[in-house]
Every structure is written in structure tokens, then in C-alpha cells.
Scaffold this active site. Sequence first.
Site, mmCIF file in Angstrom:
data_model
loop_
_atom_site.group_PDB
_atom_site.id
_atom_site.type_symbol
_atom_site.label_atom_id
_atom_site.label_comp_id
_atom_site.label_asym_id
_atom_site.label_seq_id
_atom_site.Cartn_x
_atom_site.Cartn_y
_atom_site.Cartn_z
ATOM 1 N N ASP A 93 0.846 -1.179 0.000
ATOM 2 C CA ASP A 93 0.000 0.000 0.000
ATOM 3 C C ASP A 93 0.889 1.238 0.000
ATOM 4 O OD1 ASP A 93 0.940 0.246 2.568
ATOM 5 O OD2 ASP A 93 -0.970 -0.160 3.536
ATOM 6 N N ASP A 266 -7.860 -7.297 1.329
ATOM 7 C CA ASP A 266 -6.818 -7.458 2.347
ATOM 8 C C ASP A 266 -7.374 -6.980 3.668
ATOM 9 O OD1 ASP A 266 -5.257 -4.855 3.576
ATOM 10 O OD2 ASP A 266 -6.340 -4.368 1.731
ATOM 11 N N CYS A 304 -12.252 -29.022 9.999
ATOM 12 C CA CYS A 304 -11.220 -28.121 9.468
ATOM 13 C C CYS A 304 -9.932 -28.908 9.258
ATOM 14 C CB CYS A 304 -10.988 -26.958 10.432
ATOM 15 S SG CYS A 304 -9.650 -25.851 9.915
ATOM 16 N N CYS A 306 -6.856 -27.569 9.020
ATOM 17 C CA CYS A 306 -5.648 -26.849 9.427
ATOM 18 C C CYS A 306 -4.878 -27.655 10.474
ATOM 19 C CB CYS A 306 -5.986 -25.452 9.965
ATOM 20 S SG CYS A 306 -6.539 -25.410 11.680
ATOM 21 N N CYS A 309 -6.418 -27.687 14.091
ATOM 22 C CA CYS A 309 -7.608 -28.511 14.282
ATOM 23 C C CYS A 309 -7.304 -29.997 14.154
ATOM 24 C CB CYS A 309 -8.691 -28.107 13.290
ATOM 25 S SG CYS A 309 -9.443 -26.499 13.661
ATOM 26 N N HIS A 335 -5.151 -21.296 12.028
ATOM 27 C CA HIS A 335 -6.547 -21.649 11.770
ATOM 28 C C HIS A 335 -7.273 -20.539 11.017
ATOM 29 C CE1 HIS A 335 -10.618 -23.183 12.357
ATOM 30 N NE2 HIS A 335 -10.940 -21.929 12.660
#
Length: 376
Positions: A93, A266, A304, A306, A309, A335
Site C-alpha cells: 500500500d 486485504d 477443518c 488446518c 484442528c 486456523h
Amino acid sequence: MSVGFTVIKEDTATRARAGVLHTLRGDVPTPVFMPVGTQATVKALTPHEVRDLGGKLILSNTYHLYLRPGADLIAAAGGLHRFMGWEGPILTDSGGFQVFSLAPLTRVEDDGVWFRSHLDGSQHFFSPEKAVAVQEALGADIIMAFDQCPPYPCSYEEARQAQERTTRWAYRCREAHRKKDQALFGIVQGGVYRDLREKSVRDLLALDFPGYAIGGLSVGEPKDLMYQVLDYTVPLLPGEKPRYLMGVGSPDCLLEGVARGIDMFDCVLPTRMARHGAVFTRRGILVVRNAAFARDFRPLEEGCDCYACRHFTRAYIRHLIKANEILGLRLTTLHNLRFIFRLMGEIRRAILEGRFAEFKEAFLSSWGRELPGEDE
């Protein structure tokens, strides 16, 4: 061109679309969420972890990197990609939002902005030319024009002045931009005033940027008002170029943004929320640091995929957070980013398969409330 864009499929019931953002460092499927690496790092994670979670494109912050460690140092290290060990594309940015929101004693002039560093109080000046020069030194794939982001609420006159100054600065950024391996995007401003947003788009289209961002939203206005601004702003942007909604990252806003034709997002929300002991689930936000989960031996979310998890329970992660163990915040961050990346993948598939409207309705019907849990 350093950046191109291809629309693959448009949803017939909404303005949602699936596409590909082409960069010199690889193609990025859209819609895409960019995790924020403010200080040249996505907080709590390594670059390969971000990649393995599904990250394709990340955002870093010009204002923060300019102040520390300095763009010259990063350039001497071989550029931002090499400095931080990220091989994929990066968007920086312009620093405009941070100059106006973080820096004390800001003084805005037509030439640029005087501000004092939030780190040590030292005085600095950012002009459109300076913002472009810093981003060119950093070496990001996509850089942003320097803009003035008005607060919410603000008067019509304040929004008008910010919009007109943003347009003038966009012209100067275009003139100052030299590096052909970087794409410079313009930023639409105008507050919540329709005629100012429309004027901003008309003015910026004359500069033929390779992509356009919508700034000045998600700054405190009600979500319904943000959606109204998108409803009349997005259709004015060229369909063959990427559209980027800045600073938006909650699951409901991502879905509503995609439905209105946004391709890029974002936000610090997923990682910041994780560091406060809260995680996304399909039903809402789970504040795992709360006492209600002290003996809860389920994963953060059933099903999940991830790492957190698959290997740990709510009770264990809560214990880590309460004990101030770094691993706890790493697990919640893993996560949350995996949740968002997976959601964006599901959104894209739904668009490609012609069922986005049904997917959006089904997701939002169960989303939006904090799960049970008593604060301590």
C-alpha cells in the site's frame, strides 16, 4: 505488462466473478484474500506456512517499512521478496491510510503530508513522488497510488477535498512511476457520497491504471452503507481490470464484496483476531480464550483441515493462550488464515459452477454470531 487480468466466469445472479491475476511471480486465482505482512512478516507465521495454508499474494505496508528498517536497507538486501523470504507476488500500500490514521500531528498540504513517526516522534514528509519512490525501492509487484483517506464520518466538503487531492496525487504518482516490472493501481475515494465516488472513478479512468482499488471504506461506517457504496461504484470500474476493496476481511464482508464484483481483498482482521484468542468458524466467532472452553476437547472447528484442528483441542489452545505461550497464538493464526483461504477457494468454485448465490445464502444463514463462551 507486469500485471494482467483474465475473467474466466461471471455469475449470472450477482456481479461475482472468478478470474486470474497474472504477475511476473506467478498467477493468482481470484477472488483472492491477501494476508497483511505489515512489517515484512505475516505475524506469527513463516512464509512457507502462509504458502502451505493457501496464500498466493500478500500485502506489506509502505509506511511501516519506510520508518523501520528503511526502504534503502531493504533495497540493499535485494528487495522485499528476498528480504522476507517470500517468493510469490507482493502488493504494497502507499502508506496513505497509516499516515492519516497512525501518525500524530499530521499536516496535509497540496504537495503532500507532514507527519511525525508513531515510533519516535521524528518528522517526515510523504509526497506522491516519495510514496512511489519508496515502493519502487521495496520492489513489490503491485504498488498503490498515494491517496488521502477521509475519516468516517466526515462532511461532504472534507470528502470532496480528499477526493480531489487523491486525483491530483494519482496523476503525480503516474508521472513518477518508472519501474516497468511493477503495476501501479489507482485508488477511488469520495467517502460515502455517491457523486464524489462517481467523479473519482471518472477522473482515475483517464489515467488507465492496470487495476483499481476502492479505499476509504471499512473505516467505521455501517456495513450496509459500505455495500451501498460498492453497489454504485463497482459497476463504473472497467470489467477487464482487477478491482480491489481495501481493508476488508470478515467472512460476511468478503462474500458481499465478491457478490458486488470485487476481486481482491486485504485485512489484518484474521491475524489480529487470532492474537486476541478468537477464531473463525462456520457458525461465527469462537473466543477460545474464554473460560467456557477450559474443558472442551473438540478441535477449534470440526472438519477443518488446518494443523491446529488436526492436532489440538480448544482446551489445549486456551491453556496456551492463558499461559502466554507463543504456540497458542500461532495455532489460532494458522486456523484463521486457513479458514479464510479455504472460504475464498469455495467461493471461487461456487462461481465457476454457477451456484455462488446459493453458496452465499447458505453460508450467511449460519454465520454472524459469537459462539457460547463466558468472558473471564
